[in-house]
Design a protein around this motif. Structure first.
Motif, PDB file in Angstrom:
ATOM      1  N   HIS A  86       2.054  65.115 -44.963  1.00 44.07           N
ATOM      2  CA  HIS A  86       2.266  64.431 -46.249  1.00 44.07           C
ATOM      3  C   HIS A  86       3.230  63.286 -46.002  1.00 44.07           C
ATOM      4  CE1 HIS A  86       6.390  66.001 -47.429  1.00 44.07           C
ATOM      5  NE2 HIS A  86       6.074  66.873 -46.504  1.00 44.07           N
ATOM      6  N   ALA A  88       5.508  59.767 -48.015  1.00 45.03           N
ATOM      7  CA  ALA A  88       5.939  59.081 -49.232  1.00 45.03           C
ATOM      8  C   ALA A  88       5.819  57.584 -48.997  1.00 45.03           C
ATOM      9  CB  ALA A  88       7.369  59.472 -49.585  1.00 45.03           C
ATOM     10  N   GLU A 107      -1.172  55.374 -58.226  1.00 43.04           N
ATOM     11  CA  GLU A 107      -1.366  56.793 -57.914  1.00 43.04           C
ATOM     12  C   GLU A 107      -2.852  57.150 -57.849  1.00 43.04           C
ATOM     13  OE1 GLU A 107       0.004  59.668 -60.822  1.00 43.04           O
ATOM     14  OE2 GLU A 107       1.029  60.762 -59.224  1.00 43.04           O
ATOM     15  N   HIS A 116      -1.402  64.536 -48.731  1.00 44.07           N
ATOM     16  CA  HIS A 116      -0.735  64.267 -50.009  1.00 44.07           C
ATOM     17  C   HIS A 116       0.222  63.075 -49.859  1.00 44.07           C
ATOM     18  CE1 HIS A 116       0.816  64.938 -53.988  1.00 44.07           C
ATOM     19  NE2 HIS A 116       2.028  64.736 -53.494  1.00 44.07           N
ATOM     20  N   THR A 118       3.227  60.952 -51.830  1.00 45.05           N
ATOM     21  CA  THR A 118       4.192  60.817 -52.925  1.00 45.05           C
ATOM     22  C   THR A 118       4.509  59.331 -53.045  1.00 45.05           C
ATOM     23  OG1 THR A 118       5.180  62.962 -52.346  1.00 45.05           O
ATOM     24  CG2 THR A 118       6.520  61.474 -53.703  1.00 45.05           C
ATOM     25  N   TYR A 120       6.892  56.198 -54.289  1.00 46.41           N
ATOM     26  CA  TYR A 120       8.166  55.730 -54.842  1.00 46.41           C
ATOM     27  C   TYR A 120       7.860  54.733 -55.948  1.00 46.41           C
ATOM     28  CZ  TYR A 120      10.669  57.505 -50.692  1.00 46.41           C
ATOM     29  OH  TYR A 120      11.199  58.292 -49.702  1.00 46.41           O
ATOM     30  N   VAL A 134      10.033  60.458 -60.925  1.00 52.69           N
ATOM     31  CA  VAL A 134       9.515  59.972 -59.638  1.00 52.69           C
ATOM     32  C   VAL A 134      10.714  59.580 -58.782  1.00 52.69           C
ATOM     33  CG1 VAL A 134       7.411  59.039 -60.729  1.00 52.69           C
ATOM     34  CG2 VAL A 134       9.340  57.507 -60.285  1.00 52.69           C
ATOM     35  N   VAL A 343      10.382  66.006 -51.693  1.00 49.11           N
ATOM     36  CA  VAL A 343       9.203  65.717 -52.536  1.00 49.11           C
ATOM     37  C   VAL A 343       8.883  66.836 -53.530  1.00 49.11           C
ATOM     38  CG1 VAL A 343       8.169  64.222 -50.774  1.00 49.11           C
ATOM     39  CG2 VAL A 343       7.453  66.615 -50.905  1.00 49.11           C
ATOM     40  N   ARG A 344       9.502  67.989 -53.365  1.00 48.48           N
ATOM     41  CA  ARG A 344       9.175  69.178 -54.172  1.00 48.48           C
ATOM     42  C   ARG A 344       9.121  68.913 -55.686  1.00 48.48           C
ATOM     43  NH1 ARG A 344      10.396  75.028 -54.728  1.00 48.48           N
ATOM     44  NH2 ARG A 344       8.806  75.437 -56.293  1.00 48.48           N
ATOM     45  N   TYR A 346       8.185  66.512 -57.304  1.00 43.77           N
ATOM     46  CA  TYR A 346       7.136  65.566 -57.720  1.00 43.77           C
ATOM     47  C   TYR A 346       5.733  66.061 -57.382  1.00 43.77           C
ATOM     48  CZ  TYR A 346      11.583  63.277 -57.273  1.00 43.77           C
ATOM     49  OH  TYR A 346      12.919  63.012 -57.342  1.00 43.77           O
ATOM     50  N   LEU A 347       5.622  67.299 -56.871  1.00 44.24           N
ATOM     51  CA  LEU A 347       4.323  67.824 -56.435  1.00 44.24           C
ATOM     52  C   LEU A 347       3.558  68.449 -57.599  1.00 44.24           C
ATOM     53  CD1 LEU A 347       5.339  69.672 -53.130  1.00 44.24           C
ATOM     54  CD2 LEU A 347       4.243  67.424 -53.340  1.00 44.24           C
TER      55      LEU A 347
END
Ligand SMILES: [Zn+2]
Length: 417
Positions: A86, A88, A107, A116, A118, A120, A134, A343-344, A346-347
């Motif tokens: 994953h 970001a 997104e 995945h 994420t 910013y 976010v 990132v937790r 925002y998952l």
């Protein structure tokens, strides 16, 4: 079910075990003792929770103007090749995600990606927080793209609106960059004191506005002292370092490689490089994050700053383990556990306890590194659209054998099911 047995490394322990991943949910169903049945060959390997890279420029946005450099599909392929499950993505796009509508539009472009992503949100002059939570990125001075501030007052005025938010900072003081413009080399035009000065200011802002702060691509030993002191004083701040600031320093620059090794912040001296290695080992630096910047060969020839890294992330960690004697637990902390914690919040719900740990209920993504089989980096082996690597010709002591993404297996060099 996918069953993977072998030597497993979490941030707090290394052990022999068997991981069962539910391929329906993509989550780890159980972790138990091994019994000799594994769907994947893992001899000579260490199994980590899937690595996460918190600093990537995948270049795709709704304008599509920079997808000749990279897009979410090619960045995902490079990530999987490099054992990254994953990542970001940074917001300095032609159409920057700076409000609810532009963030949602960007997104949507990530939805089909193999890993995945994420996103910013961008902070620039005059922006405001989004309605949903976010992570944000603020560029303190000019780098690549249009999203930056030209004065401390302008930055603080904007940051004041983001009280309590998760904000990452690119620390280079725009005034010092401006006054150094006439210097002879890229390194001298972006001196260490620009980072040190901007770091002090970022730490002040993080404390004053109760931010959850992160300092990107840290490069100076002197600036790090302030970060460590701030952490000890209870300031909520974490810190990234890139593979290039750990592997290269300015004593290695030649007329041939100078343009290829140009990035912001630039390479520093040997002492700074060694200080970054020790701080990463000690846990004072929290993340191995690449600043993957996939500029084309033509652009690099003209002096665009930034280097691509996703393809080589996993192999690079074998250099840390074998040549710099990092333990597997230390690698698990900075490549899996800490990025997972970041990132937790925002998952999606379906990601259970999220990324970063080999344990029941966490995402069933794994990075399986072969510590016996070297990887010689060649242009042909890369998946990034940019088609080159600062590590071309380098032989890393180990390689990525399997990348498991939510139960789906991608194998290299045989041994897959
Ligand atoms: Zn960056």
């Amino acid at each position: 079910m996918l069953r993977v047995e072998g030597r497993i490394a979490n941030e707090d322990a290394e052990f022999e075990g068997a991981i069962e991943i539910d391929t329906e949910t993509g989550l780890i169903a159980s972790v138990g003792p091994p019994d000799g049945r594994s769907d994947l060959a893992t001899d000579g390997c260490v199994i980590f929770a899937g690595f996460g890279d918190l600093h990537v420029h995948a270049r795709e946005d709704v304008s599509g103007r920079e997808i000749y450099k990279e897009d979410f599909a090619s960045a995902s392929a490079a990530a999987i090749h490099g054992g990254v499950t994953h990542f970001a993505d940074m917001p300095n796009n032609p159409v920057a995600p700076i409000d609810d509508a532009s963030y949602a539009a960007k997104e949507r472009l990530t939805q089909g990606a193999a890993v995945h992503i994420t996103l910013y949100g961008g902070i620039g002059p005059g922006t405001r927080p989004l309605a949903r939570a976010v992570p944000y990125k603020a560029f303190m001075g000019p780098s690549v793209g249009e999203l930056f501030f030209s004065s401390a007052e302008q930055l603080e005025e904007t940051i004041a609106r983001y009280r309590g938010c998760n904000v990452s900072f690119h620390c280079e003081d725009p005034l010092i960059l401006d006054s150094s413009r006439g210097a002879a080399t890229h390194e001298e035009r972006r001196p260490a004191r620009a980072e040190i000065s901007a770091t002090r200011f970022a730490l002040e802002l993080i404390e004053r506005y109760e931010l959850q702060g992160k300092l990107c691509h840290f490069s100076t030993g002197e600036g790090l002292k302030d970060v460590i002191a701030a952490k000890a004083g209870g300031v909520r701040v974490t810190c990234e370092v890139t593979p290039h600031h750990l592997f290269f320093d300015d004593t290695m620059l030649t007329d041939e490689n100078r343009l290829w090794l140009q990035m912001n912040p630039p390479l520093r001296g040997r002492e700074d490089r060694l200080a970054m290695i020790e701080a990463l080992r000690a846990g004072e630096i929290d993340y191995l994050a690449t600043d993957h910047a996939p500029h084309s060969l033509k652009e690099k020839g003209k002096g665009t700053s930034g280097v691509p890294h996703l393809d080589t992330y996993g192999a690079f960690t074998t250099w840390l383990m074998k040549e710099q004697r990092f333990t597997t637990e230390q690698i698990a902390r900075v490549c899996a556990a800490n990025p997972g914690r970041f990132v937790r919040p925002y998952l999606p719900q379906s990601y259970g306890k999220g990324f970063g740990r080999v344990e029941e209920g966490y995402v069933g993504s794994l990075t399986v590194l072969d510590l016996k089989k070297p990887y010689v980096v060649t242009r042909e082996s890369l998946k990034t659209k940019s088609g080159w690597s600062p590590f071309e010709g380098v032989s890393f002591p180990g390689s990525v054998r399997h990348t498991v993404v939510r139960g789906e297996v991608y194998s290299q060099g045989g041994g897959g099911r």
